[in-house]
Design an enzyme around this catalytic site. Sequence first.
Site, PDB file in Angstrom:
ATOM      1  N   SER A  45      36.594  39.038 -35.877  1.00  0.00           N
ATOM      2  CA  SER A  45      37.153  37.834 -35.274  1.00  0.00           C
ATOM      3  C   SER A  45      38.663  37.920 -35.465  1.00  0.00           C
ATOM      4  O   SER A  45      39.138  38.058 -36.594  1.00  0.00           O
ATOM      5  CB  SER A  45      36.581  36.609 -35.981  1.00  0.00           C
ATOM      6  N   GLU A  46      39.416  37.854 -34.366  1.00  0.00           N
ATOM      7  CA  GLU A  46      40.835  38.216 -34.462  1.00  0.00           C
ATOM      8  C   GLU A  46      41.673  37.233 -35.278  1.00  0.00           C
ATOM      9  O   GLU A  46      42.810  37.534 -35.607  1.00  0.00           O
ATOM     10  CB  GLU A  46      41.438  38.439 -33.065  1.00  0.00           C
ATOM     11  N   ASN A  47      41.102  36.083 -35.624  1.00  0.00           N
ATOM     12  CA  ASN A  47      41.841  35.183 -36.508  1.00  0.00           C
ATOM     13  C   ASN A  47      41.788  35.629 -37.965  1.00  0.00           C
ATOM     14  O   ASN A  47      42.388  34.985 -38.822  1.00  0.00           O
ATOM     15  CB  ASN A  47      41.316  33.749 -36.372  1.00  0.00           C
TER      16      ASN A  47
END
Lengths: 213, 232
Positions: A45-47
């Site tokens: 998840s790119e966060n």
Amino acid sequence: MSGREKILNRAVKEIKDGMCVNLGIGMPTLIADRIPEEFDVMLQSENGLLGIGSYPKESEVDADLINAGKETVTAKRNASYFDSAESFSMIRGGHIDLAILGGMEVSETGDLANWMIPGKMVKGMGGAMDLVQGAKRIVVIMDHRNKYGESKVKKSCELPLTGEGVVHVLITDMAVFEFTEKGMELVELQEGVTLEELKEATTASFIVRESVK
Amino acid sequence: MSKIITSLDEVLEQVQDGASIAVGGFGLCGIPEKLIIALQEKGTKELTVYSNNCGVDDWGLGLLLQNKQIKKMVASYVGENKTFEKQFLSGELEVELVPQGTLAERLRAGGAGIPGFYTATGVGTEVAKGKEHKEFDGKTYILERGIVADFAFVKAWKADPFGNLVFRKTARNFNPTVATAGKITIVEVEELVGAGELDADEIHTPGVYVQHVYEGKAYEKRIERLTTRKEA
């Protein structure tokens, strides 16, 4: 089976045991539940999370633990947290094996448009432009036609691009295409779709793999 | 001089109209909620804000929008905010959309003294317009600039008096990167611990980047999309 089911069932086959995978927001997120349980797959998840787990039970909800779609999630075994720069080093440095993204239009040269429609409120590209340039393999999933019955698989994209020549595989409710040096190649027809119907519904030019003929 | 502050008002005195501020957070997760509220109360205007998102209508950076304090927003995704849409369409608000990885790297570069870097992200798209293109090993890249902001607003989980920071789970997101990119970095934390209480090995952001630390009370930590599975 609905078109969406066909797309999701086919898309999950792109995920192999041991991969690190980024699933885009929206329809691609639904693929997570279909990954075989025995597979050791890490979803990114790119966060800032590698190793997304299931949604939390109500008692486990943690405001500090969300996915890129801003949904509350959990972290699975072997997961790690990191900052955004590290997250995109992972993505842009070619360390993510596969990204599965939604699409608005795909061209016969593998261009992807999926982030804005001129005249409508622009929401932003988020991490999509980074993913299409950085992940090792880009799979796009989308309906073959829009709500007016027009082909979304085009000679060239009309909408602003997310990336040029970046798509490796396109999975629609009608067919599966691969993009190679030979060009755009039909590799599978979805169940119940004939080659004639597909050609009728597609404005892009494509070659047909021997096994499909 | 102690970095610990007990009121945000006095440090925010330094933030003048027209200032640029890099703000941590992803969606509403890990946002410096106390700093944003304090700046809303102060009413500083004509701000340039660097942040991945712009909050929602009534929380996070959305509060500064409502108050018309932001002149220019640099972000990767702004889809959750009606006030934003209204001000953008009316031309009141200037917007620069930046791919998320490019935004993170621009902040990282700025904080590391790197004025620019080449990336493939955005090549062949609207993002590449007007930017220098350069080929390396047969592949095309565009030049992106580092970001140094007048101020950085950061939310951490814990800090010690030196400003060493520890973040929690995905509330880390842009915060450590933003912390390096501010000329003056102001951090709010849930828990201020004593000197020596953080193990040097567990520190995510060394205190060298931090000028002011504030311990906030009663964090609201709003959730944007509550998703759960059934209890077994």
